[in-house]
Motif scaffolding. Structure first.
Motif, PDB file in Angstrom:
ATOM      1  N   ILE A 122       0.851  -1.190   0.000  1.00 53.68           N
ATOM      2  CA  ILE A 122       0.000   0.000   0.000  1.00 53.68           C
ATOM      3  C   ILE A 122       0.891   1.246   0.000  1.00 53.68           C
ATOM      4  N   LEU A 123       0.521   2.207  -0.836  1.00 53.99           N
ATOM      5  CA  LEU A 123       1.222   3.490  -0.918  1.00 53.99           C
ATOM      6  C   LEU A 123       0.295   4.589  -0.402  1.00 53.99           C
ATOM      7  N   PRO A 124       0.345   4.868   0.919  1.00 49.78           N
ATOM      8  CA  PRO A 124      -0.481   5.962   1.452  1.00 49.78           C
ATOM      9  C   PRO A 124       0.090   7.310   1.007  1.00 49.78           C
ATOM     10  N   VAL A 125      -0.779   8.250   0.734  1.00 48.98           N
ATOM     11  CA  VAL A 125      -0.285   9.558   0.312  1.00 48.98           C
ATOM     12  C   VAL A 125       0.077  10.451   1.496  1.00 48.98           C
ATOM     13  N   ASP A 126      -0.453  10.153   2.674  1.00 48.41           N
ATOM     14  CA  ASP A 126      -0.222  11.005   3.842  1.00 48.41           C
ATOM     15  C   ASP A 126       0.735  10.320   4.815  1.00 48.41           C
ATOM     16  N   GLN A 127       2.029  10.384   4.510  1.00 49.19           N
ATOM     17  CA  GLN A 127       3.026   9.698   5.339  1.00 49.19           C
ATOM     18  C   GLN A 127       4.003  10.635   6.017  1.00 49.19           C
ATOM     19  N   VAL A 128       4.144  11.840   5.505  1.00 50.96           N
ATOM     20  CA  VAL A 128       5.189  12.751   5.967  1.00 50.96           C
ATOM     21  C   VAL A 128       4.552  13.937   6.693  1.00 50.96           C
ATOM     22  N   ARG A 129       5.027  14.192   7.895  1.00 50.99           N
ATOM     23  CA  ARG A 129       4.523  15.350   8.631  1.00 50.99           C
ATOM     24  C   ARG A 129       4.951  16.627   7.918  1.00 50.99           C
ATOM     25  N   GLY A 130       4.076  17.621   7.970  1.00 53.09           N
ATOM     26  CA  GLY A 130       4.387  18.902   7.354  1.00 53.09           C
ATOM     27  C   GLY A 130       3.678  19.052   6.020  1.00 53.09           C
ATOM     28  N   THR A 131       4.339  19.755   5.117  1.00 53.05           N
ATOM     29  CA  THR A 131       3.751  20.089   3.827  1.00 53.05           C
ATOM     30  C   THR A 131       4.424  19.306   2.716  1.00 53.05           C
ATOM     31  N   VAL A 132       3.627  18.835   1.770  1.00 48.93           N
ATOM     32  CA  VAL A 132       4.164  18.140   0.605  1.00 48.93           C
ATOM     33  C   VAL A 132       3.713  18.856  -0.659  1.00 48.93           C
ATOM     34  N   LYS A 133       4.511  18.719  -1.696  1.00 43.32           N
ATOM     35  CA  LYS A 133       4.162  19.287  -2.999  1.00 43.32           C
ATOM     36  C   LYS A 133       3.404  18.240  -3.793  1.00 43.32           C
ATOM     37  N   THR A 134       2.363  18.681  -4.465  1.00 38.69           N
ATOM     38  CA  THR A 134       1.597  17.808  -5.344  1.00 38.69           C
ATOM     39  C   THR A 134       1.099  18.643  -6.519  1.00 38.69           C
ATOM     40  N   TYR A 135       0.284  18.027  -7.359  1.00 39.28           N
ATOM     41  CA  TYR A 135      -0.179  18.710  -8.564  1.00 39.28           C
ATOM     42  C   TYR A 135      -1.692  18.632  -8.674  1.00 39.28           C
ATOM     43  N   ALA A 136      -2.281  19.756  -9.040  1.00 36.58           N
ATOM     44  CA  ALA A 136      -3.714  19.814  -9.306  1.00 36.58           C
ATOM     45  C   ALA A 136      -3.974  19.151 -10.666  1.00 36.58           C
ATOM     46  N   PRO A 137      -5.230  18.828 -10.975  1.00 31.53           N
ATOM     47  CA  PRO A 137      -5.526  18.234 -12.281  1.00 31.53           C
ATOM     48  C   PRO A 137      -5.030  19.084 -13.453  1.00 31.53           C
ATOM     49  N   SER A 138      -4.943  20.387 -13.249  1.00 27.88           N
ATOM     50  CA  SER A 138      -4.458  21.282 -14.310  1.00 27.88           C
ATOM     51  C   SER A 138      -2.953  21.173 -14.515  1.00 27.88           C
ATOM     52  N   GLY A 139      -2.265  20.505 -13.574  1.00 27.14           N
ATOM     53  CA  GLY A 139      -0.814  20.410 -13.641  1.00 27.14           C
ATOM     54  C   GLY A 139      -0.116  21.443 -12.769  1.00 27.14           C
ATOM     55  N   ARG A 140      -0.884  22.363 -12.192  1.00 30.40           N
ATOM     56  CA  ARG A 140      -0.318  23.401 -11.328  1.00 30.40           C
ATOM     57  C   ARG A 140       0.181  22.768 -10.037  1.00 30.40           C
ATOM     58  N   GLU A 141       1.400  23.139  -9.640  1.00 24.85           N
ATOM     59  CA  GLU A 141       1.964  22.637  -8.390  1.00 24.85           C
ATOM     60  C   GLU A 141       1.260  23.304  -7.211  1.00 24.85           C
ATOM     61  N   MET A 142       1.050  22.518  -6.161  1.00 24.37           N
ATOM     62  CA  MET A 142       0.401  23.067  -4.967  1.00 24.37           C
ATOM     63  C   MET A 142       0.940  22.368  -3.727  1.00 24.37           C
ATOM     64  N   ASP A 143       0.765  23.019  -2.581  1.00 26.30           N
ATOM     65  CA  ASP A 143       1.192  22.466  -1.302  1.00 26.30           C
ATOM     66  C   ASP A 143      -0.011  21.911  -0.556  1.00 26.30           C
ATOM     67  N   LEU A 144       0.199  20.746   0.074  1.00 25.12           N
ATOM     68  CA  LEU A 144      -0.816  20.166   0.947  1.00 25.12           C
ATOM     69  C   LEU A 144      -0.195  19.937   2.314  1.00 25.12           C
TER      70      LEU A 144
END
Length: 180
Positions: A122-144
């Motif tokens: 299993i590859l959980p997406v929420d593994q690292v404390r703090g903020t992670v970079k990801t991409y919106a469907p448009s391809g725009r980078e965003m922080d979660l």
């Protein structure tokens, strides 16, 4: 020939990276990959404009019609598949798995597969404390910002029987003994 059952939940984070890796593995090997999607997985594939891609690249895919439909758990329990991969896994799916809730196709398949000998990755997406970079469907980078409860559930998942937690999509190559 190896067979993989690949479950997709409703996570947009890491979906493109994971998808590209599984397509690459399919192209460079004779591994059979059966894809099954939760209802939210289907929604995310459409939102990220990957719905046509999955139908083209993995024509043997199934969508959630209920916790045990289509019937995937049985073939996984008896060893028809060499492994179960759930990638990426949402915080919601991880929380359900950790707390024994099997009310979706993906969470039920994990619960039932864990009762047999088929390895689960299993590859959980929420593994690292703090903020992670990801991409919106448009391809725009965003922080979660990761919630503490979600990170703790990912940590608890590592302690569960017959489940191996992956840190990133590239580890899929390693578990299959392949080079990137």
């Amino acid at each position: 020939m190896k067979r993989i059952a690949w479950g997709i939940t409703g996570s947009g984070d890491l979906i493109r990276e994971t998808y590209e890796i599984l397509v690459d593995i399919k192209k460079q090997t004779n591994i059979e990959i059966m894809v099954f999607l939760s209802k939210e997985g289907e929604t995310v594939m459409k939102w990220y404009r990957m719905w046509d891609d999955i139908q083209r690249d993995f024509p043997n895919f199934k969508t959630d019609a209920g916790p045990n439909s289509p019937f995937i758990a049985g073939p996984l329990q008896v060893g028809h598949y060499d492994m179960l991969l759930v990638a990426p896994a949402t915080a919601n799916s991880v929380a359900k798995i950790v707390h024994g809730i099997a009310d979706t196709l993906v969470t039920n398949v994990v619960a039932q597969t864990a009762k047999g000998d088929t390895p689960i990755y299993i590859l959980p997406v929420d593994q690292v404390r703090g903020t992670v970079k990801t991409y919106a469907p448009s391809g725009r980078e965003m922080d979660l910002k990761m919630r503490e409860v979600d990170v703790k559930n990912s940590e608890a998942l590592k302690e569960m029987e017959n489940i191996t937690v992956l840190k990133d999509p590239d580890e899929i190559y390693n578990i299959l003994g392949l080079k990137k």
